[in-house]
Motif scaffolding. Structure first.
Motif, PDB file in Angstrom:
ATOM      1  N   SER A  65       1.518  43.713 -50.927  1.00  0.00           N
ATOM      2  CA  SER A  65       0.921  42.384 -51.081  1.00  0.00           C
ATOM      3  C   SER A  65       0.269  41.912 -49.781  1.00  0.00           C
ATOM      4  N   LEU A  66       0.899  42.213 -48.641  1.00  0.00           N
ATOM      5  CA  LEU A  66       0.284  41.851 -47.363  1.00  0.00           C
ATOM      6  C   LEU A  66      -0.999  42.635 -47.120  1.00  0.00           C
ATOM      7  N   GLU A  68      -3.202  43.521 -49.160  1.00  0.00           N
ATOM      8  CA  GLU A  68      -4.335  42.991 -49.911  1.00  0.00           C
ATOM      9  C   GLU A  68      -5.110  41.940 -49.116  1.00  0.00           C
ATOM     10  N   SER A  69      -4.420  41.258 -48.214  1.00  0.00           N
ATOM     11  CA  SER A  69      -5.080  40.201 -47.435  1.00  0.00           C
ATOM     12  C   SER A  69      -5.649  40.702 -46.112  1.00  0.00           C
ATOM     13  N   VAL A  70      -5.223  41.877 -45.640  1.00  0.00           N
ATOM     14  CA  VAL A  70      -5.703  42.389 -44.345  1.00  0.00           C
ATOM     15  C   VAL A  70      -6.410  43.723 -44.519  1.00  0.00           C
ATOM     16  N   THR A  73      -8.834  45.942 -41.888  1.00  0.00           N
ATOM     17  CA  THR A  73      -8.655  45.514 -40.501  1.00  0.00           C
ATOM     18  C   THR A  73      -7.746  46.500 -39.762  1.00  0.00           C
ATOM     19  N   SER A  95     -10.989  48.519 -51.344  1.00  0.00           N
ATOM     20  CA  SER A  95     -11.094  47.095 -51.027  1.00  0.00           C
ATOM     21  C   SER A  95     -10.388  46.215 -52.049  1.00  0.00           C
ATOM     22  N   GLN A  96     -10.403  46.611 -53.318  1.00  0.00           N
ATOM     23  CA  GLN A  96      -9.782  45.808 -54.374  1.00  0.00           C
ATOM     24  C   GLN A  96      -8.395  46.373 -54.698  1.00  0.00           C
ATOM     25  N   ALA A  98      -5.754  44.772 -55.473  1.00  0.00           N
ATOM     26  CA  ALA A  98      -5.070  44.068 -56.559  1.00  0.00           C
ATOM     27  C   ALA A  98      -5.181  44.828 -57.880  1.00  0.00           C
ATOM     28  N   ARG A 101      -2.343  47.427 -58.112  1.00  0.00           N
ATOM     29  CA  ARG A 101      -0.974  46.969 -57.893  1.00  0.00           C
ATOM     30  C   ARG A 101      -0.017  47.538 -58.930  1.00  0.00           C
ATOM     31  N   THR A 185       6.217  38.602 -54.372  1.00  0.00           N
ATOM     32  CA  THR A 185       4.793  38.948 -54.398  1.00  0.00           C
ATOM     33  C   THR A 185       4.064  38.483 -55.647  1.00  0.00           C
TER      34      THR A 185
END
Length: 335
Positions: A65-66, A68-70, A73, A95-96, A98, A101, A185
């Motif tokens: 879950s983390l 997905e936001s970073v 990077t 990139s996607q 989600a 998951r 999550t």
């Protein structure tokens, strides 16, 4: 202790209670067997340590879950390596996340099931080897098979004791990790996906409970010496796995996709669990190249062949246990 008190401890006494009206006697066998096993501190410690795979799975859910936001990077590099090391799935460049998951959650539970096989081996060796062997050693069968206990009641109660402890190290940790992962999550996706995954996890855990409890009952009914039963159980679990590894290294992949790939009991269970979790289909349906998740999949054996081997072994174990217990009950009736 005086002689009189010693006799009271070691001799059977007439029960002064009142018989209930129910015809279900196997729950009493189950409760008694569970209480006797839980008296040992090593058994309780073993059950507590069975939560380690669940904690690992929750960590994977949280990191996913983390990620997905970073994604993309520098912070994501270590997370990629962590997931690749545990799940053997390379998700770099996606990139996607989600959209992946659900399949990542299912792959995590497959990894968890492989780890849980270690606890199943040990807990069955501690709890299940003596379920019938100890009764044979104590010559308690004439008491057991007095009315209203029947061979079916006896076997059902003994099977339920072993299945209960196997569920404590498989079903319970899996569903606990599932619930905690959803709380942290948000879950693997839609509510339909959550419900489907919960059903698949239940079926996977039930498979392990049924097969392992049936096999150990058959082994425990052979002899009154619990040590021999333990050795036989460990041998059935480990020796076919070693033989399967040798065959996998010496034979080409095509020849291992048939019955020669179904020798190991552990591998057969993992193959069927992988099928129940629908991981192979889920990964194949993604846009990832096949080489990125090839190591995450188990043996390419047809799951129907593995299921047939497990089914035949379970039925044979049940029939053997039944014949042995019926023989004991007839012998006890003549005492």
């Amino acid at each position: 202790m005086t002689t009189a008190s010693t006799d009271r401890v070691h001799q059977y006494q007439r029960w002064q209670g009142t018989l209930g009206k129910t015809h279900w006697t196997w729950p009493a066998i189950v409760v008694s067997g569970i209480n006797l096993s839980l008296r040992h501190s090593k058994t309780r410690i073993l059950l507590l340590t069975s939560g380690m795979p669940a904690l690992t799975a929750v960590g994977v859910f949280y990191i996913t879950s983390l990620l997905e936001s970073v994604v993309g990077t520098e912070e994501a590099r270590g997370m990629y390596d962590f997931l690749n090391a545990l799940l053997h799935i390379d998700i770099r460049g996606i990139s996607q996340l989600a959209e992946f998951r659900d399949v990542l959650w299912r792959s995590t539970f497959l990894m968890m099931a492989r780890l849980q096989m270690i606890w199943v081996l040990i807990v069955v060796a501690r709890v299940g080897t003596g379920v019938i062997a100890n009764d044979l050693k104590a010559r308690a069968l004439p008491i057991y098979f007095a009315k209203p206990v029947t061979p079916a009641t006896y076997l059902l109660g003994k099977w339920a004791v072993v299945a209960f402890f196997v569920a404590l190290v498989t079903l319970v940790p899996s569903h606990a990790a599932f619930a905690l992962g959803i709380a942290l999550t948000g879950g693997p996706g839609t509510w339909a996906q959550v419900f489907t995954l919960a059903v698949d996890l239940t079926a996977s855990g039930a498979l392990v409970c049924v097969v392992s409890a049936a096999v150990i009952l058959a082994l425990s009914s052979i002899t009154s010496d619990q040590r021999y039963v333990t050795v036989a159980w460990v041998a059935i679990c480990l020796l076919p796995a070693f033989a399967q590894a040798i065959i996998s290294e010496s034979l080409p992949a095509d020849s291992r996709m048939g019955w020669l790939g179904c020798i190991s009991l552990r591998d057969d269970i993992v193959i069927v669990i992988e099928y129940l979790l629908r991981i192979r289909q889920g990964l194949a349906a993604t846009s990832m190249p096949a080489e990125r998740f090839a190591q995450a999949l188990g043996s390419p054996v047809d799951p129907s062949k593995a299921a047939l081997v497990l089914g035949a072994l379970t039925v044979a174990a049940i029939v053997f246990s039944w014949r042995r217990v019926v023989r004991f009950s007839r012998t006890a009736a003549t005492v």
